[in-house]
Design a protein around this motif. Structure first.
Motif, PDB file in Angstrom:
ATOM      1  N   VAL A 393      41.440  28.451  43.399  1.00 61.01           N
ATOM      2  CA  VAL A 393      41.946  29.725  43.899  1.00 61.01           C
ATOM      3  C   VAL A 393      41.255  30.867  43.156  1.00 61.01           C
ATOM      4  N   GLY A 394      40.725  31.821  43.905  1.00 59.36           N
ATOM      5  CA  GLY A 394      40.211  33.036  43.300  1.00 59.36           C
ATOM      6  C   GLY A 394      41.373  33.930  42.909  1.00 59.36           C
ATOM      7  N   VAL A 395      41.325  34.523  41.728  1.00 60.28           N
ATOM      8  CA  VAL A 395      42.444  35.313  41.216  1.00 60.28           C
ATOM      9  C   VAL A 395      41.951  36.661  40.704  1.00 60.28           C
ATOM     10  N   HIS A 396      42.686  37.706  41.063  1.00 54.54           N
ATOM     11  CA  HIS A 396      42.496  39.011  40.440  1.00 54.54           C
ATOM     12  C   HIS A 396      43.830  39.426  39.849  1.00 54.54           C
ATOM     13  N   ASN A 397      43.818  39.743  38.560  1.00 57.29           N
ATOM     14  CA  ASN A 397      45.016  40.232  37.891  1.00 57.29           C
ATOM     15  C   ASN A 397      45.072  41.744  38.065  1.00 57.29           C
ATOM     16  N   PRO A 398      45.976  42.256  38.910  1.00 54.05           N
ATOM     17  CA  PRO A 398      45.984  43.693  39.186  1.00 54.05           C
ATOM     18  C   PRO A 398      46.720  44.529  38.151  1.00 54.05           C
ATOM     19  N   HIS A 399      47.292  43.897  37.144  1.00 56.07           N
ATOM     20  CA  HIS A 399      48.179  44.612  36.225  1.00 56.07           C
ATOM     21  C   HIS A 399      47.386  45.335  35.145  1.00 56.07           C
ATOM     22  N   GLN A 400      46.574  46.294  35.596  1.00 52.74           N
ATOM     23  CA  GLN A 400      45.774  47.101  34.689  1.00 52.74           C
ATOM     24  C   GLN A 400      45.385  48.382  35.409  1.00 52.74           C
ATOM     25  N   TRP A 401      45.210  49.421  34.641  1.00 51.76           N
ATOM     26  CA  TRP A 401      44.790  50.703  35.196  1.00 51.76           C
ATOM     27  C   TRP A 401      43.298  50.922  35.028  1.00 51.76           C
ATOM     28  N   ASN A 402      42.605  49.989  34.421  1.00 53.74           N
ATOM     29  CA  ASN A 402      41.200  50.153  34.114  1.00 53.74           C
ATOM     30  C   ASN A 402      40.307  49.815  35.302  1.00 53.74           C
ATOM     31  N   VAL A 403      39.235  50.556  35.474  1.00 58.67           N
ATOM     32  CA  VAL A 403      38.228  50.224  36.474  1.00 58.67           C
ATOM     33  C   VAL A 403      37.678  48.832  36.176  1.00 58.67           C
ATOM     34  N   ASP A 404      37.758  47.939  37.166  1.00 54.00           N
ATOM     35  CA  ASP A 404      37.207  46.603  36.944  1.00 54.00           C
ATOM     36  C   ASP A 404      36.291  46.185  38.096  1.00 54.00           C
ATOM     37  N   PHE A 405      35.800  47.154  38.854  1.00 55.72           N
ATOM     38  CA  PHE A 405      34.863  46.899  39.949  1.00 55.72           C
ATOM     39  C   PHE A 405      33.580  47.682  39.671  1.00 55.72           C
ATOM     40  N   GLU A 406      32.460  46.962  39.610  1.00 56.22           N
ATOM     41  CA  GLU A 406      31.158  47.595  39.359  1.00 56.22           C
ATOM     42  C   GLU A 406      31.233  48.515  38.127  1.00 56.22           C
ATOM     43  N   VAL A 407      31.738  47.942  37.033  1.00 55.39           N
ATOM     44  CA  VAL A 407      31.982  48.753  35.837  1.00 55.39           C
ATOM     45  C   VAL A 407      30.688  49.339  35.276  1.00 55.39           C
ATOM     46  N   GLU A 408      29.657  48.523  35.172  1.00 56.71           N
ATOM     47  CA  GLU A 408      28.402  49.017  34.592  1.00 56.71           C
ATOM     48  C   GLU A 408      27.809  50.128  35.451  1.00 56.71           C
ATOM     49  N   ARG A 409      27.882  49.959  36.777  1.00 48.62           N
ATOM     50  CA  ARG A 409      27.380  51.009  37.676  1.00 48.62           C
ATOM     51  C   ARG A 409      28.172  52.299  37.494  1.00 48.62           C
ATOM     52  N   THR A 410      29.487  52.180  37.368  1.00 49.46           N
ATOM     53  CA  THR A 410      30.327  53.366  37.200  1.00 49.46           C
ATOM     54  C   THR A 410      30.067  54.035  35.863  1.00 49.46           C
TER      55      THR A 410
END
Length: 441
Positions: A393-410
């Motif tokens: 199962v693919g899992v994403h833990n949403p319990h965070q306010w931090n950017v976690d998508f394309e972090v290096e690009r951002t």
């Protein structure tokens, strides 16, 4: 909290720009705009409050958004953008205080063209859909919280109604953006195509969305389709098959009977049965009916009109889990999950967490969903994530306010667009592992 001198000077400048009605330091308003839907997360709930705005501004146009940001930069006051505050994990909370830029009054639908609509960031997705329908078109996609703003959906959302065909909101939905950089210049920076995608799903940490152009599809006469099953397994297997129909549905959702029981009462969602709901092309209704009957289910209702589709949309994605949490306060935590194992290994998936209940959606490539269960602390949740991974199962833990998508690009973008680190501070932290009790106050 920022220094009194800087905030007072900024407040005076904002009042000159927006008028008395466009700026406030009223404690009640400051408190209201300093929270979002983070109470959905028991991990973040333990840490609240996370921040309090010092001043709130209500620009009414994209140009005013640019002017407000430029003023804040001159006074070195942090800026946290906010739409309707419907995010669930604190991304719109002003952790260092400063200025909250409430964009809900910048809500004009600027223009509808052939295959696109342009609107200011505070326009709601419902308003965009209504404007598109007047021209014989509809949105490519919109979130389950359909009253959220287009700026909020692009900055913090990911998918929703329309995802089965089009994927997530960073996969071609955006045509162009007018964004504001924190450089002190009151200008709108126009970006298109791939350049625009860098501003999607980064919570305004590298540029604040002031105006957006997003894609439309030709309008279709959708049907709201309700079915039910004695067994959850049958509902989930049929959901996967419905997601593969041609023409494809706009949405397919299914729930365990206990989750369905927490939804708003509806005769088409009978008590004690697993619920399946879909937005179908009329040409697919017969095939969907045959799949339901062959699996031992029954069709409960078929409803016409845009309101029928909208009602199904707001019963999708994380909303059923929110209803479950309301029914049993303080009990449930959830994870975002994906993969065929959600159907093929359903019992094992739900057994990874005490009281496990799965809400399922037909996704762009595989089923996706929200796995809810009894909250026993962050360490136990980490164990659940590992167990789900072993099941495929693919899992994403949403319990965070931090950017976690394309972090290096951002991060690379923010070095140029936010040189003073003033845009939504606290949300762009590489290596951040998620909130733990006592991490931030």
């Amino acid at each position: 909290m920022e220094t009194t001198t800087a905030v007072e000077a900024l407040t005076d400048e904002l009042r000159a720009l927006l008028g008395e009605a466009g700026v406030t330091t009223d404690p009640r308003v400051r408190e209201r705009v300093s929270v979002d839907g983070a109470t959905m997360s028991p991990l973040i709930l333990e840490l609240l409050p996370l921040g309090l705005a010092d001043v709130v501004a209500f620009p009414t146009s994209a140009e005013q958004v640019a002017a407000c940001v430029a003023a804040a930069v001159r006074h070195r006051v942090p800026v946290t953008p906010r739409g309707k505050g419907t995010g669930n994990y604190g991304q719109a909370i002003p952790m260092p205080g400063g200025l909250v830029l409430d964009l809900t009054r910048a809500r004009a639908v600027v223009e509808v063209g052939d295959g696109w609509v342009t609107a200011e960031a505070g326009a709601t997705m419902v308003a965009l859909e209504a404007a598109a329908r007047e021209t014989g078109q509809e949105l490519w996609m919109y979130p389950s919280t359909a009253q959220s703003t287009v700026g909020g959906f692009l900055s913090g959302g990911s998918g929703g109604t329309g995802t089965i065909v089009h994927g997530a909101n960073h996969q071609g939905f955006v045509v162009a953006l007018d964004v504001v950089h924190a450089t002190g210049d009151p200008v709108l920076v126009h970006v298109e195509g791939e350049e625009a995608q860098a501003y999607v799903h980064n919570y305004g940490t590298a540029g604040i969305l002031a105006r957006a152009t997003v894609r439309l599809d030709p309008l279709r006469d959708w049907r709201g389709f309700y079915a039910s099953f004695a067994e959850q397994h049958d509902a989930f297997r049929v959901l996967r098959e419905l997601g593969r129909l041609d023409p494809a549905p706009r949405l397919v959702s299914a729930d365990h009977p206990d989750v369905a029981a927490a939804l708003p009462p509806d005769p088409a969602i009978p008590e004690g049965r697993a619920s399946l709901r879909a937005i179908l092309d009329p040409a697919a209704v017969d095939a969907a009916t045959a799949l339901v009957i062959a699996a031992g289910g029954r069709v409960e209702d078929l409803r016409d009109g845009p309101q029928a589709s909208l009602k199904l949309s707001v019963l999708s994605y994380n909303h059923p889990i929110e209803w479950l949490q309301k029914a049993e306060p303080g009990t449930y935590v959830h994870l975002e999950v994906g993969g065929d194992a959600l159907v093929d290994r359903l019992d094992e998936v739900q057994a990874t967490i005490p009281g496990g209940l799965l809400h399922l959606e037909a996704g762009h490539t595989v089923p996706i969903g929200m796995l809810a269960g009894v909250y026993e602390g962050p360490e136990r949740l980490d164990e659940v994530i590992l167990a789900l991974g072993r099941l495929g199962v693919g899992v994403h833990n949403p319990h965070q306010w931090n950017v976690d998508f394309e972090v290096e690009r951002t991060l690379a973008l923010a070095r140029d667009t936010d040189p003073h680190g003033l845009l939504n501070p606290g949300k762009l932290n590489p290596g951040y592992a998620g909130p733990r009790k006592g991490a931030i106050r």
